[in-house]
Design a protein around this motif. Sequence first.
Motif, short mmCIF file in Angstrom:
data_model
loop_
_atom_site.label_atom_id
_atom_site.label_comp_id
_atom_site.label_asym_id
_atom_site.label_seq_id
_atom_site.Cartn_x
_atom_site.Cartn_y
_atom_site.Cartn_z
N GLN A 51 -6.71 -25.90 -21.74
CA GLN A 51 -6.34 -27.10 -22.80
C GLN A 51 -6.75 -26.57 -24.29
N SER A 52 -7.77 -25.79 -24.16
CA SER A 52 -7.86 -25.34 -25.58
C SER A 52 -7.88 -24.52 -26.59
N TYR A 53 -7.49 -23.34 -25.10
CA TYR A 53 -6.60 -22.05 -25.18
C TYR A 53 -5.38 -22.63 -25.42
N ILE A 54 -4.94 -22.85 -24.98
CA ILE A 54 -3.41 -23.07 -25.10
C ILE A 54 -3.21 -23.21 -26.56
N LYS A 55 -3.36 -23.97 -26.49
CA LYS A 55 -3.20 -25.37 -27.84
C LYS A 55 -3.84 -23.68 -29.32
N GLU A 56 -4.71 -23.29 -28.75
CA GLU A 56 -4.81 -22.08 -30.57
C GLU A 56 -3.50 -20.83 -29.98
N TYR A 57 -3.08 -20.83 -28.92
CA TYR A 57 -1.86 -20.00 -28.20
C TYR A 57 -0.51 -20.17 -29.05
N GLN A 58 -0.45 -21.41 -28.90
CA GLN A 58 0.45 -22.43 -29.54
C GLN A 58 0.70 -22.36 -31.06
N ASN A 59 -0.74 -22.01 -31.49
CA ASN A 59 -1.34 -21.67 -33.27
C ASN A 59 -0.48 -20.59 -33.35
N TYR A 60 -0.92 -19.91 -32.83
CA TYR A 60 -0.54 -18.90 -33.10
C TYR A 60 1.25 -17.52 -33.29
N LEU A 61 2.44 -18.53 -31.74
CA LEU A 61 3.36 -18.28 -31.76
C LEU A 61 3.92 -18.93 -32.71
N ARG A 62 3.22 -20.02 -33.30
CA ARG A 62 3.99 -21.23 -34.87
C ARG A 62 3.99 -19.91 -35.97
N LEU A 63 2.73 -19.45 -36.09
CA LEU A 63 1.83 -19.73 -36.84
C LEU A 63 2.30 -17.91 -37.80
N GLU A 64 1.60 -17.30 -36.53
CA GLU A 64 1.83 -16.07 -36.82
C GLU A 64 3.51 -14.68 -36.30
N ARG A 65 3.92 -15.45 -35.05
CA ARG A 65 5.48 -14.83 -34.54
C ARG A 65 6.72 -16.00 -35.19
N SER A 66 6.03 -17.39 -35.98
CA SER A 66 7.30 -18.32 -36.58
C SER A 66 8.19 -18.17 -35.19
N LEU A 67 7.76 -18.58 -33.73
CA LEU A 67 8.81 -19.12 -33.37
C LEU A 67 9.01 -20.52 -33.27
N SER A 68 10.27 -21.05 -32.11
CA SER A 68 10.56 -21.91 -32.49
C SER A 68 10.51 -23.01 -31.86
N ILE B 196 8.32 -22.10 -28.09
CA ILE B 196 6.57 -22.05 -27.99
C ILE B 196 6.88 -22.77 -26.70
N GLU B 197 7.33 -24.34 -26.32
CA GLU B 197 7.41 -24.92 -24.97
C GLU B 197 8.18 -24.32 -23.72
N ASN B 198 8.57 -23.12 -24.26
CA ASN B 198 9.10 -22.67 -22.69
C ASN B 198 7.48 -21.44 -22.27
N TYR B 199 6.94 -20.74 -22.98
CA TYR B 199 5.66 -20.39 -22.63
C TYR B 199 4.69 -21.07 -22.43
N THR B 200 4.96 -22.39 -23.16
CA THR B 200 3.63 -23.12 -22.19
C THR B 200 3.71 -23.22 -20.98
N PHE B 201 5.21 -23.87 -21.07
CA PHE B 201 5.11 -24.60 -19.35
C PHE B 201 5.28 -23.36 -18.62
N ASP B 202 4.76 -21.88 -18.75
CA ASP B 202 4.20 -20.67 -17.72
C ASP B 202 3.07 -21.04 -17.66
N ILE B 203 2.47 -21.51 -18.80
CA ILE B 203 0.54 -21.55 -18.70
C ILE B 203 0.17 -22.54 -17.82
N GLU B 204 1.02 -23.73 -18.08
CA GLU B 204 1.06 -25.02 -17.21
C GLU B 204 1.29 -25.00 -16.40
N LYS B 205 1.85 -24.16 -15.64
CA LYS B 205 2.43 -24.11 -14.03
C LYS B 205 1.31 -23.02 -13.19
#
Length: 301
Positions: A5-22, A26-35
């Motif tokens: 969860q801590s790595y996923i949270k960091e990854y989400q921040n990276y996608l949002r802030l550095e890659r400017s993804l919607s 970001i939810e779709n990317y996270t869903f794959d890791i959570e599977k």
Amino acid sequence: MTTWQSYIKEYQNYLRLERSLSKNTIENYTFDIEKLVLFLKQYDIKMSPITITGEVIQQFIYEIATTVNPRSQARLISGLKSFFNYLIFEDYRTDTPLELIEIPRVGRKLPDTLSTQEIDALIAAIDLSTPEGERNKVMLETLYSCGLRVSELVALKISDLFFEEGFIKITGKGNKQRFVPIEAATIKLITDYVNFVRVSNSIQKGFEDTLFLNRRGRQLTRAMVFTIIKNLAVKINLNKTISPHTFRHSFATHLLENGADLRSIQLMLGHESITTTEVYVHLDRKFLSEVLNQYHPRSSK
């Protein structure tokens, strides 16, 4: 699984802030890791994102392959590759456990398109005796004539309309902005809608600048636009699976058929890659041959 969860949270921040993804992406990317996390939990495999091996990932992929189609499987693998590449980028890992895992080859699905006659028939089927009908006509004309995504259509603001210059400002995926040309006929439809139809709406606070309003004076949902189009298709007995995106595909295809160049279509659609545009316009080899024969200086015309 706190480590995950801590790595996923960091990854989400990276996608949002550095890659400017919607948020949706970001939810779709996270869903794959959570599977994957769920799979590890199910089989009591105690591995973190740093220690997980290729063998375990392979085992997970084999299991997933029994429940999803190749296209979904390819998207899942792609999402995991992105996550582990991020971990390498941040020096958490030196390698990716997906090194030897290949993405299944899937044929690109060509989107359905509508002919201009079918688009005319859909719009002609709208009941114009109500303010909602008037709005729907303007909305579908705008959707088609500007090649918008449905999310861009419902978010359109009055302050985004630059009619004197002949453009509208669109905020697309990842908050990227582009200016899309708009024709005189559509400008007139929108102007009349704003001046004679929208004014009768009781507009809710916070939606004063939203162009297309629902009966309660708020922004329309994407689902509502989808329903409007589905109902019209039933009304005219159109035997095609269509959605708001079909209008966008049709816009691009019709432009190409009438001689527009791919680069211009790419800019109007707001595609980052011209490869995406090629899929939208059903680009085939016959078209490329015609372009070569017509424009190459060595061709014998």
